[in-house]
Scaffold this motif. Structure first.
Motif, mmCIF file in Angstrom:
data_model
loop_
_atom_site.group_PDB
_atom_site.id
_atom_site.type_symbol
_atom_site.label_atom_id
_atom_site.label_comp_id
_atom_site.label_asym_id
_atom_site.label_seq_id
_atom_site.Cartn_x
_atom_site.Cartn_y
_atom_site.Cartn_z
ATOM 1 N N HIS A 130 48.188 49.192 47.040
ATOM 2 C CA HIS A 130 49.169 49.320 45.902
ATOM 3 C C HIS A 130 49.300 47.927 45.475
ATOM 4 O O HIS A 130 49.800 48.640 44.064
ATOM 5 C CB HIS A 130 50.438 48.810 46.070
ATOM 6 C CG HIS A 130 50.869 47.133 47.240
ATOM 7 N ND1 HIS A 130 50.180 47.054 48.221
ATOM 8 C CD2 HIS A 130 51.582 46.424 46.770
ATOM 9 C CE1 HIS A 130 50.257 45.791 48.454
ATOM 10 N NE2 HIS A 130 51.937 44.967 47.450
ATOM 11 N N LYS A 131 48.202 46.883 45.242
ATOM 12 C CA LYS A 131 47.609 46.312 44.365
ATOM 13 C C LYS A 131 46.316 46.516 43.498
ATOM 14 O O LYS A 131 46.107 46.204 42.553
ATOM 15 C CB LYS A 131 47.710 44.762 44.986
ATOM 16 C CG LYS A 131 49.338 44.053 44.572
ATOM 17 C CD LYS A 131 49.467 42.787 45.170
ATOM 18 C CE LYS A 131 50.698 42.497 44.984
ATOM 19 N NZ LYS A 131 50.379 40.510 45.447
ATOM 20 N N SER A 178 38.494 44.757 38.910
ATOM 21 C CA SER A 178 38.786 45.454 39.388
ATOM 22 C C SER A 178 37.928 45.841 41.106
ATOM 23 O O SER A 178 38.647 47.267 41.529
ATOM 24 C CB SER A 178 39.705 47.077 38.988
ATOM 25 O OG SER A 178 38.247 47.839 38.321
ATOM 26 N N ASN A 226 44.438 42.396 40.914
ATOM 27 C CA ASN A 226 45.648 43.425 39.925
ATOM 28 C C ASN A 226 45.718 44.177 39.256
ATOM 29 O O ASN A 226 45.667 43.922 38.466
ATOM 30 C CB ASN A 226 46.925 42.388 40.114
ATOM 31 C CG ASN A 226 48.349 43.384 40.109
ATOM 32 O OD1 ASN A 226 47.875 44.062 40.013
ATOM 33 N ND2 ASN A 226 49.380 42.455 41.189
ATOM 34 N N HIS A 232 47.677 46.336 37.847
ATOM 35 C CA HIS A 232 49.025 46.442 37.302
ATOM 36 C C HIS A 232 49.313 45.580 36.530
ATOM 37 O O HIS A 232 49.119 45.660 35.130
ATOM 38 C CB HIS A 232 50.364 47.109 38.338
ATOM 39 C CG HIS A 232 50.357 48.004 39.238
ATOM 40 N ND1 HIS A 232 50.500 49.382 38.805
ATOM 41 C CD2 HIS A 232 49.454 48.126 40.564
ATOM 42 C CE1 HIS A 232 49.749 49.922 40.289
ATOM 43 N NE2 HIS A 232 49.431 48.828 40.229
ATOM 44 N N THR A 233 48.972 43.934 36.710
ATOM 45 C CA THR A 233 49.309 42.782 35.808
ATOM 46 C C THR A 233 47.680 42.599 35.049
ATOM 47 O O THR A 233 47.734 41.279 33.947
ATOM 48 C CB THR A 233 49.732 41.562 36.342
ATOM 49 O OG1 THR A 233 48.246 41.040 37.240
ATOM 50 C CG2 THR A 233 50.890 42.067 37.848
ATOM 51 N N ASP A 271 45.173 37.505 41.381
ATOM 52 C CA ASP A 271 46.211 37.693 42.017
ATOM 53 C C ASP A 271 46.173 36.889 42.807
ATOM 54 O O ASP A 271 44.896 36.475 43.966
ATOM 55 C CB ASP A 271 46.604 39.157 42.885
ATOM 56 C CG ASP A 271 48.008 39.791 42.955
ATOM 57 O OD1 ASP A 271 48.402 38.809 44.193
ATOM 58 O OD2 ASP A 271 48.936 39.848 42.231
ATOM 59 N N LYS A 304 47.932 55.061 32.960
ATOM 60 C CA LYS A 304 48.571 55.424 34.360
ATOM 61 C C LYS A 304 47.599 55.608 35.449
ATOM 62 O O LYS A 304 47.283 56.358 35.749
ATOM 63 C CB LYS A 304 50.204 56.350 34.387
ATOM 64 C CG LYS A 304 51.170 55.691 34.400
ATOM 65 C CD LYS A 304 52.313 56.799 34.614
ATOM 66 C CE LYS A 304 53.162 56.441 35.380
ATOM 67 N NZ LYS A 304 54.199 57.414 35.423
ATOM 68 N N PRO A 305 47.263 54.241 36.679
ATOM 69 C CA PRO A 305 46.864 54.680 37.390
ATOM 70 C C PRO A 305 47.667 54.836 39.043
ATOM 71 O O PRO A 305 48.722 55.706 38.507
ATOM 72 C CB PRO A 305 47.356 52.999 38.443
ATOM 73 C CG PRO A 305 48.650 52.384 37.628
ATOM 74 C CD PRO A 305 48.519 53.120 36.588
ATOM 75 N N THR A 313 41.370 54.052 43.404
ATOM 76 C CA THR A 313 41.670 53.878 41.793
ATOM 77 C C THR A 313 41.373 52.750 41.158
ATOM 78 O O THR A 313 41.117 51.973 42.153
ATOM 79 C CB THR A 313 43.209 54.229 42.137
ATOM 80 O OG1 THR A 313 44.021 54.907 43.231
ATOM 81 C CG2 THR A 313 44.376 54.560 40.608
ATOM 82 N N TYR A 358 42.893 53.820 33.449
ATOM 83 C CA TYR A 358 42.279 54.205 34.683
ATOM 84 C C TYR A 358 41.298 55.316 34.884
ATOM 85 O O TYR A 358 41.387 56.589 34.145
ATOM 86 C CB TYR A 358 43.852 54.051 35.281
ATOM 87 C CG TYR A 358 45.126 52.996 35.109
ATOM 88 C CD1 TYR A 358 44.228 51.731 36.235
ATOM 89 C CD2 TYR A 358 44.965 52.304 34.074
ATOM 90 C CE1 TYR A 358 44.796 50.485 36.432
ATOM 91 C CE2 TYR A 358 46.293 51.645 34.023
ATOM 92 C CZ TYR A 358 46.163 50.550 35.005
ATOM 93 O OH TYR A 358 46.313 49.189 34.678
#
Length: 601
Positions: free
Chosen positions: A145-146, A209, A215, A217-218, A222, A298-299, A308, A322
């Motif tokens: 999820h991260k 990544s 992360n 998203h951020t 992380d 958007k991932p 992803t 992404y």
């Protein structure tokens, strides 16, 4: 005199040039492009030596990698001078690199503390198992999820954890705050911008990544992920966009030129193929095989075993894009294996003809997407007395195409929109037989650009477009038209489906061999009985006989194997590809002669 004047006139017309360092798994290249036309003007390539200290281990010398970059730059500049092209016209340098390959070095001495652990290295399998064991439900997707990634030997964090646990010099450097971690891009940029004398310690979002510490998203490191792996954040490079000035070259003929582009090789190929629109996809055929599909801003989290990942971020103030990615560990590497290990072919050009019913699953470094099973090993099925080395070699080539088909199917399921054509690049695309095979097996056109160096081109585009350089426009209207060659499917879909289904059966047969019998059967007789059964069942399944009955009992997945029962082959795929089994029970049915095996996990 006329020749000199013509060359001089040509030099004036060239305009700004942009260079790219392309540091791959098997070689390093330096390439120079015309920023207005994307024309490749000159390049040089140096092979990189890989070492295999133990089975499953793959290493490279960081100093050899760096030296290869300097050699390629020097030789390319010499070639440009011979062409009467002024190297002072080079306005920027981009870097693209093999991803996930992990290095640690001493920031005070500038010396590597261990060899680079290459992305397809498997030594971290026990590290991965220990990490998965401490997740709720032993879920390898616990961090997805991260990170967008499963916990796997593939990614950098587990390699770094292994180095900290097993290499004294690395452990001591971390404790004494002298250690610097990076992927190959970080090592090169740090060295080229001054090293221990003020070198820039950075990476870009695409490489970050792939570490499992980032992360998506951020768009930053992380703290919780770093704590999970036990990695101090102070040793990590600063994360930057894929297109901005990181620092200046500090030595050599190109001293003072900005390094202003950085992309992991697969992201660079996506940019070089100009896949800037949501839904566009490319496949790169190198040591491994990597299919990326742009999913926009958007991932998209895969439900079918894909990754992803960050595709690119072309500027500090630009949004990140992404991609969904399917990764195959072994592609071009299987041809090298046929050449070097078996000696059955001299070059990929000899791969002609047919496999004659022979099927190859080249899981030399485990299976990546969509299975993520590091314990996997290769298998060859369908051998007869008629099989010869050319059939085996052709089966290896087909395996590359079948693996790509498997990933494309998963990608179509995740996106809900089937791909209508596949853009391709990489060293293997020079083999027209492979490209035609790929089109036949995918049942869609395969499009190969006439200029195959799309990975380096993507890095050059990012570097030339950076703020403060601005010699390469990424506006779609300004991008040069790329000529290409299209391979249309030449067999009917029914034949394609039949060949693919046969390979899938070979894959399923192979999956039976993944059952870790040695973990649950210590008695030699039991191993003999169980091993014989697995081979018998696998052989019958490959022949097309239906033997399996699946059901769920309470919290367990149960597979009842009875040689006299009939069920759908898809059941085998669902039950055996999960690889969750903790114990195995052999039972003999008192009412029949045939044994039954329950596999619970």
């Amino acid at each position: 005199m006329n020749g000199t004047m013509a060359a001089s006139s040509h030099r004036i017309m060239l305009g700004p040039l942009v260079a790219a360092i392309d540091q791959g798994t098997s070689s390093t290249r330096f390439l120079v492009f015309n920023s207005k036309t994307a024309e490749l003007l000159s390049h040089h390539q140096v092979e990189i030596k890989q070492s295999f200290p133990k089975e499953g281990w793959v290493e490279e010398d960081p100093k050899e990698i760096l030296q290869s970059v300097y050699e390629c730059m020097e030789r390319t500049c010499e070639k440009l001078t011979q062409l009467n092209i002024d190297i002072s016209n080079i306005k920027a340098i981009g870097v693209t690199n093999q991803r996930e390959t992990t290095l640690v070095w001493d920031k005070e001495t500038g010396e590597p503390l261990y060899n680079a652990i290459v992305w397809l290295d498997l030594r971290t399998q026990s590290t991965v198992e220990n990490l998965i064991n401490k997740t709720p439900g032993r879920n390898k997707n616990h961090l997805k999820h991260k990170t967008g990634l499963p916990i796997s030997t593939y990614f950098s964090a587990v390699k770094l954890r292994w180095l900290m646990d097993n290499v004294k010099e690395v452990h001591e450097a971390v404790v004494s705050h002298r250690a610097m971690f990076g992927t190959v891009d970080s090592w090169l940029i740090w060295c080229l911008t001054g090293g221990k004398s003020g070198g820039v310690h950075c990476t870009d979002v695409t490489n970050a990544s792939r570490t499992m510490l980032f992360n998506i998203h951020t768009m930053d490191w992380d703290a919780e992920l770093c704590k999970y792996f036990g990695i101090p954040m102070e040793i990590l490079p600063r994360v930057r966009s894929s297109s901005e000035i990181y620092g200046l070259m500090k030595s050599g003929a190109l001293s003072g030129i900005p390094i202003s582009g950085c992309l992991g090789d697969q992201s660079a190929a996506l940019v070089g193929q100009m896949c800037f629109q949501d839904g566009q996809a490319k496949n790169t055929y190198g040591t491994g095989c990597f299919l990326l599909r742009n999913t926009g801003a958007k991932p998209v989290m895969s439900e079918h075993g894909l990754l992803t990942t960050v595709a690119y971020k072309l500027g500090r103030d630009k949004p990140a894009c992404y991609a969904l990615e399917g990764s195959v560990a072994i592609a071009g590497a299987v041809v090298r294996w046929l050449q070097d290990n078996l000696g059955i072919i001299g070059s990929s050009e000899e791969l002609v003809g047919t496999s004659y019913g022979c099927y190859f699953v080249p899981a030399f470094s485990g299976l990546y997407a969509p299975y993520w099973e590091p314990s996997a090993r290769g298998i060859i099925c369908g051998l007869t007395q008629f099989t010869n080395k050319r059939h085996l070699a052709f089966a290896a080539l087909e395996a590359v195409c079948f693996q790509t088909r498997e990933i494309l199917d998963a990608m179509n399921q995740d996106s809900g929109i089937p791909l209508t054509q596949l853009q391709v690049d990489g060293g293997m695309t020079s083999n027209k037989l492979l490209m035609q095979l790929q089109a036949d097996i995918l049942c869609i056109p395969v499009v190969k650009p006439s200029m195959p160096e799309t990975t380096a081109l993507g890095a050059a585009m990012a570097a030339g477009a950076a703020e403060g350089v601005s010699v390469w426009s990424l506006n779609p209207d300004d991008l040069s038209e790329v000529t290409s060659e299209k391979f249309e499917p030449q067999i009917n879909p029914e034949e394609s489906e039949f060949r693919y289904a046969r390979w899938k059966r070979a894959n399923h047969c192979y999956c039976l061999s993944l059952l870790k019998l040695t973990d649950v059967l210590s008695v030699p007789l039991g191993f003999y009985i169980m091993g014989s059964m697995v081979m018998l069942i696998g052989a019958k399944y490959l022949a097309g006989e239906r033997l399996f009955q699946c059901q769920s009992v309470n919290q367990f997945d149960v597979v009842e194997i009875d040689l006299e029962t009939i069920a759908q082959p898809a059941c085998l795929q669902v039950c055996l590809h999960n690889m969750k089994y903790n114990f195995l029970v052999i039972e003999f049915n008192s009412d029949t002669i045939a044994p039954a095996v329950s596999i619970r996990g």
